[in-house]
Motif scaffolding. Structure first.
Motif, mmCIF file in Angstrom:
data_model
loop_
_atom_site.group_PDB
_atom_site.id
_atom_site.type_symbol
_atom_site.label_atom_id
_atom_site.label_comp_id
_atom_site.label_asym_id
_atom_site.label_seq_id
_atom_site.Cartn_x
_atom_site.Cartn_y
_atom_site.Cartn_z
ATOM 1 N N GLY A 6 -21.308 12.610 -29.736
ATOM 2 C CA GLY A 6 -20.482 12.788 -28.606
ATOM 3 C C GLY A 6 -20.202 13.907 -28.095
ATOM 4 O O GLY A 6 -20.630 15.037 -28.749
ATOM 5 N N SER A 14 -30.007 3.457 -28.086
ATOM 6 C CA SER A 14 -29.614 2.203 -28.056
ATOM 7 C C SER A 14 -29.180 1.763 -29.424
ATOM 8 O O SER A 14 -29.842 2.253 -30.449
ATOM 9 N N LYS A 37 -15.771 15.627 -22.608
ATOM 10 C CA LYS A 37 -15.663 15.732 -21.341
ATOM 11 C C LYS A 37 -14.134 15.660 -20.948
ATOM 12 O O LYS A 37 -13.358 14.712 -21.120
ATOM 13 N N GLN A 47 -17.321 11.486 -24.882
ATOM 14 C CA GLN A 47 -18.422 10.309 -24.265
ATOM 15 C C GLN A 47 -19.551 10.432 -25.183
ATOM 16 O O GLN A 47 -19.933 11.400 -25.571
ATOM 17 N N TYR A 48 -20.265 9.244 -25.146
ATOM 18 C CA TYR A 48 -21.472 8.986 -26.199
ATOM 19 C C TYR A 48 -22.882 8.550 -25.298
ATOM 20 O O TYR A 48 -23.634 7.614 -25.486
ATOM 21 N N HIS A 49 -22.764 9.180 -23.939
ATOM 22 C CA HIS A 49 -23.825 8.741 -23.142
ATOM 23 C C HIS A 49 -25.319 9.020 -23.817
ATOM 24 O O HIS A 49 -26.474 8.453 -23.376
ATOM 25 N N ARG A 50 -25.229 10.004 -24.501
ATOM 26 C CA ARG A 50 -26.583 10.535 -25.017
ATOM 27 C C ARG A 50 -27.041 9.752 -26.194
ATOM 28 O O ARG A 50 -28.163 9.799 -26.757
ATOM 29 N N ASN A 51 -26.126 8.739 -26.850
ATOM 30 C CA ASN A 51 -26.671 8.184 -28.074
ATOM 31 C C ASN A 51 -27.727 7.088 -27.884
ATOM 32 O O ASN A 51 -27.735 6.453 -26.529
ATOM 33 N N ASN A 104 -34.321 17.988 -20.357
ATOM 34 C CA ASN A 104 -33.466 17.355 -21.718
ATOM 35 C C ASN A 104 -34.155 17.687 -22.928
ATOM 36 O O ASN A 104 -33.843 17.246 -23.819
ATOM 37 N N LYS A 106 -30.644 9.722 -27.868
ATOM 38 C CA LYS A 106 -32.029 9.707 -26.738
ATOM 39 C C LYS A 106 -33.176 10.618 -27.078
ATOM 40 O O LYS A 106 -32.706 11.639 -27.206
#
Length: 174
Positions: free
Chosen positions: A103, A117, A106, A111-115, A8, A54
Motif C-alpha cells: 500500500g 493480481s 494517498k 491505496q493498493y493499486h500496485r499489488n 516503473n 506488479k
C-alpha cells in the motif's frame, strides 16, 4: 508525453518484513458452524511477512527467499553475541501473506493499486513457501534439528499473535 513503463522499473516488485520470535500463532482457517478455527504455530524462529507487487517474477521470489533465509538476525544460545540465520538455528519459520505491505498512503487513504493480481500473487506465494521449505529441509543437519515452515492462507484475513524478545523488524524491498 506519457511516461513509458520503464519509469516503473525502479519501483519495488515485492516487500518482506522479517522478525525473530520466541513463539507465534496464526489462524489459517476461521471458525465455521461445522468446524473450529484452525491455527499453525511455531516456537523460536522467524516470522516472514510477504507482499508481491506488479512486476514480481520467479526471479524476485528467488532473491526474497535467499535474503529471508540467510539474514543473520538471531543469536545463538551459547552466550556469544554472534548472529546467525534461521538456517543455523534449531528454529522454525512462519510465513504470512501481507498484501497491505504493497500500500501507499494517498491523502488519508491507503491505496493498493500496485499489488499483483490475486492469481499471480498466489502462484508466487506458493513458490516462496516451497523454496523456504526446501532450504530449511536442506539445513536440517541432524534429526534433533527438526525445522519446519508453517504458512498462512493467501487471500484470507488471518488472526496472528507473536511473542518476541524485541520487535526487531527488518524491512526489505526487491
Amino acid at each position: 508525453m506519457m511516461a513509458s513503463d520503464d519509469s516503473n522499473s525502479n519501483l519495488p516488485k515485492a516487500r518482506i518484513i522479517l522478525q525473530q520470535c520466541l513463539s507465534a500463532k496464526l489462524q489459517v482457517q476461521p471458525r465455521t458452524e461445522e468446524q473450529e478455527a484452525q491455527f499453525v504455530e511455531i516456537n523460536r524462529g522467524l516470522v516472514v511477512y510477504v507482499c508481491f507487487m506488479k512486476g514480481a517474477t520467479s526471479d524476485t521470489v528467488d532473491k526474497m527467499v535467499k535474503a529471508a533465509m540467510n539474514a543473520r538476525l538471531s543469536s545463538l544460545d551459547d552466550g556469544t553475541s554472534k548472529l546467525v540465520s534461521i538456517l543455523d538455528l534449531p528454529g522454525e519459520v512462519i510465513i504470512i501473506p501481507q498484501a497491505t505491505l504493497g500500500g501507499n498512503l494517498k491523502g488519508k487513504m491507503m491505496q493498493y493499486h500496485r499489488n499483483i493480481s490475486k492469481e499471480e500473487g498466489l502462484d508466487l506465494y506458493t513458490s516462496f513457501v516451497r523454496q523456504c521449505q526446501d532450504l530449511l529441509e536442506q539445513s536440517n543437519k541432524t534429526k534433533e534439528q527438526h525445522k519446519q515452515v508453517k504458512y498462512g492462507t493467501y487471500g484470507n484475513r488471518q488472526v496472528f499473535s507473536m511473542v518476541t524478545n524485541g520487535p526487531f523488524s527488518h524491512y526489505l524491498e526487491f
